[in-house]
Design a protein around this motif. Structure first.
Motif, PDB file in Angstrom:
ATOM      1  N   ARG A 169       3.275  10.587   2.338  1.00 47.51           N
ATOM      2  CA  ARG A 169       2.395  10.541   1.175  1.00 47.51           C
ATOM      3  C   ARG A 169       1.018  11.099   1.513  1.00 47.51           C
ATOM      4  O   ARG A 169       0.622  11.160   2.677  1.00 47.51           O
ATOM      5  CB  ARG A 169       2.207   9.096   0.719  1.00 47.51           C
ATOM      6  CG  ARG A 169       3.379   8.568  -0.052  1.00 47.51           C
ATOM      7  CD  ARG A 169       3.198   7.095  -0.331  1.00 47.51           C
ATOM      8  NE  ARG A 169       4.265   6.621  -1.197  1.00 47.51           N
ATOM      9  CZ  ARG A 169       4.571   5.338  -1.375  1.00 47.51           C
ATOM     10  NH1 ARG A 169       3.883   4.406  -0.742  1.00 47.51           N
ATOM     11  NH2 ARG A 169       5.543   4.998  -2.182  1.00 47.51           N
ATOM     12  N   PHE A 170       0.311  11.403   0.444  1.00 45.37           N
ATOM     13  CA  PHE A 170      -1.067  11.897   0.587  1.00 45.37           C
ATOM     14  C   PHE A 170      -2.008  10.924  -0.131  1.00 45.37           C
ATOM     15  O   PHE A 170      -1.670  10.432  -1.202  1.00 45.37           O
ATOM     16  CB  PHE A 170      -1.168  13.329   0.028  1.00 45.37           C
ATOM     17  CG  PHE A 170      -0.441  14.321   0.905  1.00 45.37           C
ATOM     18  CD1 PHE A 170       0.945  14.353   0.940  1.00 45.37           C
ATOM     19  CD2 PHE A 170      -1.147  15.175   1.724  1.00 45.37           C
ATOM     20  CE1 PHE A 170       1.620  15.242   1.774  1.00 45.37           C
ATOM     21  CE2 PHE A 170      -0.490  16.062   2.565  1.00 45.37           C
ATOM     22  CZ  PHE A 170       0.903  16.095   2.600  1.00 45.37           C
ATOM     23  N   PHE A 171      -3.134  10.681   0.491  1.00 44.77           N
ATOM     24  CA  PHE A 171      -4.062   9.664  -0.023  1.00 44.77           C
ATOM     25  C   PHE A 171      -5.447  10.239  -0.296  1.00 44.77           C
ATOM     26  O   PHE A 171      -5.936  11.091   0.457  1.00 44.77           O
ATOM     27  CB  PHE A 171      -4.240   8.525   1.000  1.00 44.77           C
ATOM     28  CG  PHE A 171      -3.150   7.493   0.957  1.00 44.77           C
ATOM     29  CD1 PHE A 171      -1.914   7.734   1.537  1.00 44.77           C
ATOM     30  CD2 PHE A 171      -3.375   6.275   0.339  1.00 44.77           C
ATOM     31  CE1 PHE A 171      -0.909   6.780   1.501  1.00 44.77           C
ATOM     32  CE2 PHE A 171      -2.369   5.310   0.296  1.00 44.77           C
ATOM     33  CZ  PHE A 171      -1.149   5.563   0.873  1.00 44.77           C
ATOM     34  N   LEU A 172      -6.064   9.704  -1.352  1.00 40.57           N
ATOM     35  CA  LEU A 172      -7.500   9.902  -1.558  1.00 40.57           C
ATOM     36  C   LEU A 172      -8.149   8.564  -1.217  1.00 40.57           C
ATOM     37  O   LEU A 172      -7.759   7.527  -1.768  1.00 40.57           O
ATOM     38  CB  LEU A 172      -7.809  10.244  -3.015  1.00 40.57           C
ATOM     39  CG  LEU A 172      -7.210  11.530  -3.580  1.00 40.57           C
ATOM     40  CD1 LEU A 172      -7.669  11.722  -5.038  1.00 40.57           C
ATOM     41  CD2 LEU A 172      -7.621  12.739  -2.761  1.00 40.57           C
ATOM     42  N   ARG A 181       0.571  15.178  -5.224  1.00 42.78           N
ATOM     43  CA  ARG A 181       0.267  13.928  -5.923  1.00 42.78           C
ATOM     44  C   ARG A 181      -0.359  12.981  -4.902  1.00 42.78           C
ATOM     45  O   ARG A 181      -0.035  13.044  -3.715  1.00 42.78           O
ATOM     46  CB  ARG A 181       1.534  13.306  -6.522  1.00 42.78           C
ATOM     47  CG  ARG A 181       2.119  14.156  -7.658  1.00 42.78           C
ATOM     48  CD  ARG A 181       1.155  14.182  -8.858  1.00 42.78           C
ATOM     49  NE  ARG A 181       1.531  15.170  -9.865  1.00 42.78           N
ATOM     50  CZ  ARG A 181       0.973  16.375  -9.986  1.00 42.78           C
ATOM     51  NH1 ARG A 181       0.050  16.771  -9.132  1.00 42.78           N
ATOM     52  NH2 ARG A 181       1.325  17.191 -10.935  1.00 42.78           N
ATOM     53  N   TYR A 182      -1.222  12.081  -5.385  1.00 42.76           N
ATOM     54  CA  TYR A 182      -2.013  11.263  -4.455  1.00 42.76           C
ATOM     55  C   TYR A 182      -1.965   9.784  -4.769  1.00 42.76           C
ATOM     56  O   TYR A 182      -1.976   9.391  -5.931  1.00 42.76           O
ATOM     57  CB  TYR A 182      -3.486  11.727  -4.476  1.00 42.76           C
ATOM     58  CG  TYR A 182      -3.616  13.149  -3.965  1.00 42.76           C
ATOM     59  CD1 TYR A 182      -3.783  13.397  -2.613  1.00 42.76           C
ATOM     60  CD2 TYR A 182      -3.503  14.225  -4.835  1.00 42.76           C
ATOM     61  CE1 TYR A 182      -3.848  14.696  -2.142  1.00 42.76           C
ATOM     62  CE2 TYR A 182      -3.566  15.535  -4.370  1.00 42.76           C
ATOM     63  CZ  TYR A 182      -3.735  15.754  -3.023  1.00 42.76           C
ATOM     64  OH  TYR A 182      -3.784  17.044  -2.554  1.00 42.76           O
ATOM     65  N   ARG A 183      -1.928   8.990  -3.720  1.00 39.23           N
ATOM     66  CA  ARG A 183      -2.192   7.554  -3.832  1.00 39.23           C
ATOM     67  C   ARG A 183      -3.703   7.386  -3.653  1.00 39.23           C
ATOM     68  O   ARG A 183      -4.331   8.140  -2.908  1.00 39.23           O
ATOM     69  CB  ARG A 183      -1.483   6.775  -2.730  1.00 39.23           C
ATOM     70  CG  ARG A 183       0.027   6.707  -2.875  1.00 39.23           C
ATOM     71  CD  ARG A 183       0.371   5.763  -4.028  1.00 39.23           C
ATOM     72  NE  ARG A 183       1.749   5.290  -3.982  1.00 39.23           N
ATOM     73  CZ  ARG A 183       2.812   5.966  -4.384  1.00 39.23           C
ATOM     74  NH1 ARG A 183       2.683   7.216  -4.804  1.00 39.23           N
ATOM     75  NH2 ARG A 183       4.012   5.427  -4.354  1.00 39.23           N
ATOM     76  N   ILE A 184      -4.268   6.387  -4.328  1.00 37.36           N
ATOM     77  CA  ILE A 184      -5.728   6.194  -4.259  1.00 37.36           C
ATOM     78  C   ILE A 184      -6.052   4.860  -3.601  1.00 37.36           C
ATOM     79  O   ILE A 184      -5.456   3.829  -3.936  1.00 37.36           O
ATOM     80  CB  ILE A 184      -6.333   6.210  -5.683  1.00 37.36           C
ATOM     81  CG1 ILE A 184      -6.177   7.607  -6.288  1.00 37.36           C
ATOM     82  CG2 ILE A 184      -7.810   5.795  -5.673  1.00 37.36           C
ATOM     83  CD1 ILE A 184      -6.563   7.701  -7.746  1.00 37.36           C
TER      84      ILE A 184
END
Ligand code: F6P
Length: 325
Positions: A164-167, A245-248
Protein backbone atom coordinates in the motif's frame (compact mmCIF):
# COMPACT_ATOMS: atom_id res chain seq x y z
CA UNK A 1 17.88 44.69 39.43
CA UNK A 2 15.21 42.00 39.20
CA UNK A 3 14.67 40.11 42.47
CA UNK A 4 11.61 38.11 41.56
CA UNK A 5 10.92 36.30 38.31
CA UNK A 6 7.89 34.40 37.02
CA UNK A 7 7.94 31.51 34.55
CA UNK A 8 5.10 30.52 32.26
CA UNK A 9 4.49 28.19 29.34
CA UNK A 10 2.03 29.22 26.65
CA UNK A 11 0.62 28.06 23.31
CA UNK A 12 1.09 24.47 22.11
CA UNK A 13 3.00 22.35 24.60
CA UNK A 14 6.33 20.85 23.55
CA UNK A 15 8.39 18.03 25.07
CA UNK A 16 11.24 19.60 27.02
CA UNK A 17 9.23 22.50 28.43
CA UNK A 18 9.46 20.90 31.87
CA UNK A 19 13.24 20.67 31.60
CA UNK A 20 13.35 24.38 30.74
CA UNK A 21 11.14 25.29 33.72
CA UNK A 22 13.32 23.16 35.99
CA UNK A 23 16.54 24.78 34.81
CA UNK A 24 15.17 28.33 35.01
CA UNK A 25 13.80 27.68 38.50
CA UNK A 26 16.92 26.14 39.93
CA UNK A 27 19.38 28.52 38.29
CA UNK A 28 17.14 31.42 39.34
CA UNK A 29 17.16 30.25 42.96
CA UNK A 30 20.92 29.69 42.80
CA UNK A 31 21.26 33.31 41.63
CA UNK A 32 19.27 34.51 44.62
CA UNK A 33 15.98 35.20 42.85
CA UNK A 34 12.51 34.51 44.15
CA UNK A 35 10.95 32.31 41.46
CA UNK A 36 7.23 32.01 40.70
CA UNK A 37 5.37 29.64 38.39
CA UNK A 38 2.28 30.75 36.45
CA UNK A 39 -0.41 28.18 35.61
CA UNK A 40 -1.96 28.10 32.13
CA UNK A 41 0.22 30.75 30.51
CA UNK A 42 -1.04 34.29 30.05
CA UNK A 43 -4.50 33.22 31.20
CA UNK A 44 -2.93 32.33 34.55
CA UNK A 45 -1.48 35.83 34.83
CA UNK A 46 -4.98 37.24 34.33
CA UNK A 47 -6.45 34.78 36.85
CA UNK A 48 -3.64 35.46 39.33
CA UNK A 49 -2.66 31.77 39.29
CA UNK A 50 0.88 32.52 40.35
CA UNK A 51 2.66 30.42 43.01
CA UNK A 52 6.19 30.39 44.42
CA UNK A 53 8.41 27.63 43.05
CA UNK A 54 11.13 25.93 45.05
CA UNK A 55 13.86 23.56 43.91
CA UNK A 56 11.56 20.72 45.03
CA UNK A 57 8.61 21.98 42.98
CA UNK A 58 10.51 20.97 39.85
CA UNK A 59 11.79 17.58 41.04
CA UNK A 60 11.09 14.60 38.79
CA UNK A 61 9.78 16.51 35.81
CA UNK A 62 12.82 16.54 33.52
CA UNK A 63 11.69 13.33 31.80
CA UNK A 64 8.03 14.27 31.43
CA UNK A 65 6.47 15.58 28.23
CA UNK A 66 3.92 18.41 28.35
CA UNK A 67 4.28 21.18 30.89
CA UNK A 68 3.51 20.81 34.58
CA UNK A 69 2.64 24.51 34.67
CA UNK A 70 -0.07 23.80 32.08
CA UNK A 71 -0.59 25.95 29.01
CA UNK A 72 -3.39 27.75 27.19
CA UNK A 73 -4.16 29.88 24.18
CA UNK A 74 -5.80 32.79 26.02
CA UNK A 75 -8.42 34.84 24.15
CA UNK A 76 -8.78 37.20 27.11
CA UNK A 77 -5.11 38.10 26.98
CA UNK A 78 -5.67 39.42 23.43
CA UNK A 79 -7.58 42.33 24.98
CA UNK A 80 -5.95 45.39 26.55
CA UNK A 81 -8.02 44.82 29.68
CA UNK A 82 -6.67 41.28 30.00
CA UNK A 83 -3.10 42.49 29.52
CA UNK A 84 -3.52 45.16 32.18
CA UNK A 85 -4.94 42.63 34.66
CA UNK A 86 -1.99 40.35 33.96
CA UNK A 87 0.49 43.20 34.52
CA UNK A 88 -1.19 44.21 37.77
CA UNK A 89 -0.89 40.68 39.17
CA UNK A 90 2.84 40.62 38.43
CA UNK A 91 3.40 44.08 39.88
CA UNK A 92 1.55 43.37 43.12
CA UNK A 93 4.04 40.59 43.90
CA UNK A 94 7.05 42.70 43.05
CA UNK A 95 7.82 40.47 40.05
CA UNK A 96 9.98 42.37 37.57
CA UNK A 97 11.09 39.56 35.26
CA UNK A 98 9.04 37.10 33.16
CA UNK A 99 10.38 34.03 31.38
CA UNK A 100 7.88 32.91 28.74
CA UNK A 101 8.42 29.51 27.13
CA UNK A 102 6.54 28.99 23.86
CA UNK A 103 6.33 29.81 20.17
CA UNK A 104 5.61 32.95 18.20
CA UNK A 105 2.09 33.37 19.64
CA UNK A 106 3.68 33.44 23.07
CA UNK A 107 6.25 35.98 21.97
CA UNK A 108 3.55 38.21 20.47
CA UNK A 109 1.93 37.98 23.91
CA UNK A 110 5.21 39.10 25.51
CA UNK A 111 5.31 42.09 23.20
CA UNK A 112 1.76 43.05 24.16
CA UNK A 113 2.60 42.68 27.86
CA UNK A 114 5.68 44.89 27.48
CA UNK A 115 3.43 47.75 26.43
CA UNK A 116 1.59 47.75 29.75
CA UNK A 117 4.24 46.39 32.12
CA UNK A 118 7.74 47.71 32.73
CA UNK A 119 9.38 44.40 33.75
CA UNK A 120 11.90 42.42 31.72
CA UNK A 121 10.49 39.80 29.36
CA UNK A 122 12.66 36.92 28.14
CA UNK A 123 11.43 34.30 25.67
CA UNK A 124 12.51 30.67 25.49
CA UNK A 125 11.73 28.87 22.19
CA UNK A 126 9.43 25.97 23.00
CA UNK A 127 7.51 24.59 20.02
CA UNK A 128 7.62 21.38 18.04
CA UNK A 129 7.35 23.46 14.84
CA UNK A 130 10.94 24.83 14.98
CA UNK A 131 9.59 27.90 13.20
CA UNK A 132 11.38 30.66 15.08
CA UNK A 133 14.33 32.67 13.92
CA UNK A 134 17.07 33.02 16.55
CA UNK A 135 17.57 29.39 17.53
CA UNK A 136 18.66 26.67 15.13
CA UNK A 137 16.36 24.30 17.00
CA UNK A 138 13.41 24.91 19.28
CA UNK A 139 12.64 22.83 22.35
CA UNK A 140 10.41 19.88 21.41
CA UNK A 141 11.34 19.63 17.74
CA UNK A 142 13.79 16.75 18.18
CA UNK A 143 11.31 14.70 20.23
CA UNK A 144 8.51 15.40 17.75
CA UNK A 145 10.50 14.29 14.72
CA UNK A 146 11.53 11.12 16.51
CA UNK A 147 7.87 10.43 17.30
CA UNK A 148 6.98 10.98 13.65
CA UNK A 149 9.83 8.74 12.62
CA UNK A 150 8.64 5.91 14.83
CA UNK A 151 5.16 6.23 13.30
CA UNK A 152 6.54 6.20 9.76
CA UNK A 153 8.65 3.12 10.50
CA UNK A 154 5.52 1.35 11.75
CA UNK A 155 3.50 2.43 8.74
CA UNK A 156 6.26 1.16 6.50
CA UNK A 157 5.84 -2.35 7.97
CA UNK A 158 2.13 -2.53 7.24
CA UNK A 159 2.48 -0.67 3.93
CA UNK A 160 4.98 -3.19 2.65
CA UNK A 161 2.96 -6.20 3.87
CA UNK A 162 -0.16 -4.97 2.07
CA UNK A 163 1.65 -3.32 -0.83
CA UNK A 164 0.00 0.00 0.00
CA UNK A 165 0.87 3.65 -0.34
CA UNK A 166 0.33 6.15 2.45
CA UNK A 167 -0.05 9.88 2.87
CA UNK A 168 1.14 10.84 6.35
CA UNK A 169 0.19 14.28 7.62
CA UNK A 170 2.53 15.91 10.11
CA UNK A 171 2.22 19.13 12.13
CA UNK A 172 4.36 22.22 11.77
CA UNK A 173 1.82 24.97 11.18
CA UNK A 174 3.14 27.00 8.18
CA UNK A 175 6.68 25.64 8.43
CA UNK A 176 8.02 22.47 6.87
CA UNK A 177 10.78 21.58 9.33
CA UNK A 178 8.99 18.54 10.75
CA UNK A 179 7.93 17.40 7.27
CA UNK A 180 11.39 17.64 5.77
CA UNK A 181 13.09 15.93 8.71
CA UNK A 182 10.49 13.14 8.67
CA UNK A 183 10.86 12.66 4.92
CA UNK A 184 14.63 12.37 5.01
CA UNK A 185 14.95 10.30 8.19
CA UNK A 186 11.90 8.17 7.36
CA UNK A 187 12.99 7.49 3.80
CA UNK A 188 9.69 8.72 2.40
CA UNK A 189 9.34 9.01 -1.38
CA UNK A 190 7.87 12.50 -1.54
CA UNK A 191 7.09 15.51 0.64
CA UNK A 192 4.43 18.15 0.31
CA UNK A 193 5.64 21.21 2.15
CA UNK A 194 3.46 24.12 3.23
CA UNK A 195 3.34 27.47 1.46
CA UNK A 196 4.82 26.09 -1.74
CA UNK A 197 3.26 25.97 -5.16
CA UNK A 198 3.72 22.22 -5.17
CA UNK A 199 2.29 20.58 -8.26
CA UNK A 200 0.29 17.81 -6.57
CA UNK A 201 -0.37 15.94 -9.82
CA UNK A 202 3.38 15.88 -10.47
CA UNK A 203 3.91 14.21 -7.11
CA UNK A 204 1.11 11.73 -7.83
CA UNK A 205 2.68 10.83 -11.17
CA UNK A 206 6.12 10.48 -9.59
CA UNK A 207 4.60 7.99 -7.14
CA UNK A 208 3.03 6.09 -10.06
CA UNK A 209 6.42 6.03 -11.75
CA UNK A 210 7.87 4.52 -8.56
CA UNK A 211 5.30 1.73 -8.81
CA UNK A 212 6.23 1.17 -12.45
CA UNK A 213 9.86 0.87 -11.40
CA UNK A 214 9.01 -1.82 -8.88
CA UNK A 215 8.11 -0.08 -5.65
CA UNK A 216 5.45 -2.04 -3.84
CA UNK A 217 4.80 0.45 -1.06
CA UNK A 218 5.52 4.09 -0.44
CA UNK A 219 5.05 7.08 1.79
CA UNK A 220 4.36 10.72 1.04
CA UNK A 221 4.83 13.08 3.98
CA UNK A 222 2.31 15.91 3.90
CA UNK A 223 2.81 18.97 6.05
CA UNK A 224 -0.43 20.36 7.46
CA UNK A 225 -1.02 23.55 5.56
CA UNK A 226 -1.52 25.74 8.62
CA UNK A 227 -3.85 23.39 10.45
CA UNK A 228 -4.83 19.74 10.74
CA UNK A 229 -6.62 17.88 7.96
CA UNK A 230 -5.25 19.42 4.74
CA UNK A 231 -4.19 15.93 3.68
CA UNK A 232 -7.76 14.89 2.79
CA UNK A 233 -8.04 17.47 0.02
CA UNK A 234 -4.50 16.68 -1.12
CA UNK A 235 -5.41 12.98 -1.34
CA UNK A 236 -8.33 13.83 -3.65
CA UNK A 237 -6.01 15.84 -5.89
CA UNK A 238 -3.42 13.05 -5.87
CA UNK A 239 -5.98 10.49 -6.95
CA UNK A 240 -7.67 12.68 -9.55
CA UNK A 241 -5.46 12.14 -12.56
CA UNK A 242 -3.02 9.50 -11.43
CA UNK A 243 -3.33 5.75 -10.90
CA UNK A 244 -2.25 5.35 -7.29
CA UNK A 245 -4.62 5.11 -4.34
CA UNK A 246 -3.63 6.15 -0.82
CA UNK A 247 -4.33 5.34 2.79
CA UNK A 248 -4.25 8.45 5.00
CA UNK A 249 -2.73 8.80 8.46
CA UNK A 250 -2.97 12.06 10.38
CA UNK A 251 -0.47 11.96 13.22
CA UNK A 252 -1.96 15.00 14.96
CA UNK A 253 -1.33 15.74 18.62
CA UNK A 254 0.54 12.48 19.19
CA UNK A 255 3.49 14.50 17.90
CA UNK A 256 3.28 16.87 20.86
CA UNK A 257 3.51 14.28 23.63
CA UNK A 258 6.06 11.90 25.04
CA UNK A 259 9.20 11.96 27.08
CA UNK A 260 11.70 14.47 25.66
CA UNK A 261 14.81 13.16 23.94
CA UNK A 262 18.23 13.83 25.45
CA UNK A 263 18.77 16.48 22.77
CA UNK A 264 15.63 18.35 23.84
CA UNK A 265 16.37 18.01 27.55
CA UNK A 266 19.85 19.45 27.11
CA UNK A 267 18.69 22.29 24.84
CA UNK A 268 15.85 23.10 27.25
CA UNK A 269 18.19 23.08 30.24
CA UNK A 270 20.64 25.39 28.49
CA UNK A 271 18.04 27.85 27.27
CA UNK A 272 16.03 27.87 30.53
CA UNK A 273 19.23 28.64 32.46
CA UNK A 274 20.38 31.20 29.90
CA UNK A 275 17.06 33.03 30.19
CA UNK A 276 17.86 33.62 33.87
CA UNK A 277 21.34 34.88 32.98
CA UNK A 278 19.73 37.32 30.50
CA UNK A 279 17.47 38.60 33.25
CA UNK A 280 20.55 39.13 35.43
CA UNK A 281 22.22 41.00 32.56
CA UNK A 282 19.26 43.41 32.48
CA UNK A 283 18.24 42.30 29.00
CA UNK A 284 14.66 42.80 27.88
CA UNK A 285 12.39 41.66 25.02
CA UNK A 286 14.86 39.06 23.78
CA UNK A 287 14.71 35.30 23.24
CA UNK A 288 17.33 32.95 24.63
CA UNK A 289 18.45 30.93 21.62
CA UNK A 290 21.28 28.80 20.34
CA UNK A 291 22.76 29.37 16.90
CA UNK A 292 25.76 27.52 15.49
CA UNK A 293 26.52 26.14 18.95
CA UNK A 294 26.52 29.53 20.67
CA UNK A 295 24.01 30.96 23.11
CA UNK A 296 22.47 34.13 21.67
CA UNK A 297 19.99 36.78 22.76
CA UNK A 298 17.79 37.67 19.80
CA UNK A 299 15.21 40.48 19.87
CA UNK A 300 11.80 38.86 20.30
CA UNK A 301 10.39 40.69 17.32
CA UNK A 302 13.04 39.13 15.05
CA UNK A 303 11.92 35.62 16.00
CA UNK A 304 8.83 36.07 13.84
CA UNK A 305 9.88 38.82 11.41
CA UNK A 306 13.08 37.12 10.24
CA UNK A 307 11.79 33.60 9.63
CA UNK A 308 13.10 33.69 6.06
CA UNK A 309 16.62 33.90 7.54
CA UNK A 310 16.17 30.31 8.78
CA UNK A 311 15.33 28.44 5.58
CA UNK A 312 14.81 24.71 5.19
CA UNK A 313 18.01 22.79 4.46
CA UNK A 314 18.53 23.45 0.77
CA UNK A 315 21.00 20.60 0.33
CA UNK A 316 18.48 18.08 1.63
CA UNK A 317 15.73 19.53 -0.57
CA UNK A 318 17.92 19.18 -3.64
CA UNK A 319 18.83 15.54 -3.07
CA UNK A 320 15.27 14.39 -2.28
CA UNK A 321 14.43 13.31 -5.88
CA UNK A 322 17.54 11.10 -6.01
CA UNK A 323 16.77 9.60 -2.61
CA UNK A 324 13.29 8.66 -3.78
CA UNK A 325 14.47 6.53 -6.71
O1 F6P B 1 2.43 25.07 17.24
C1 F6P B 1 2.36 23.74 17.61
C2 F6P B 1 1.21 23.06 16.94
O2 F6P B 1 1.19 21.71 17.35
C3 F6P B 1 1.16 23.16 15.42
O3 F6P B 1 2.05 22.27 14.79
C4 F6P B 1 -0.28 22.89 15.14
O4 F6P B 1 -0.70 23.45 13.92
C5 F6P B 1 -0.98 23.55 16.29
O5 F6P B 1 -0.02 23.65 17.34
C6 F6P B 1 -2.20 22.85 16.80
O6 F6P B 1 -2.78 23.64 17.80
P1 F6P B 1 -3.84 23.13 18.83
O7 F6P B 1 -3.16 22.25 19.82
O8 F6P B 1 -4.37 24.37 19.47
O9 F6P B 1 -4.86 22.36 18.07
Amino acid sequence: MTQAVAILTSGGDAPGMNAAIRAATRVGIAEGLQVYGVSRGFQGLIDDAIVPLTARSVSNIIHQGGTFLRTARSQEFMTLEGQQKAAAHLTKRGITGLIAIGGDGTFHGCEALSKVWSGQVIGVPGTIDNDLYGSDYTIGFDTAINTVLEAIDRLRDTAESHERFFLVEVMGRWAGYIALAATVAGGAEQVILPKTDTDISKIAHAMDEGRRLGKTSGIVVVSEQGSEGAVYEIAKQMEKNAQGRYRITVLGHVQRGGSPTAVDRILATKLGAYAVKLIRQEQNAVMAGEMAGKLVAVPLVETWTRKEAKPLDDFLLKILPALAM
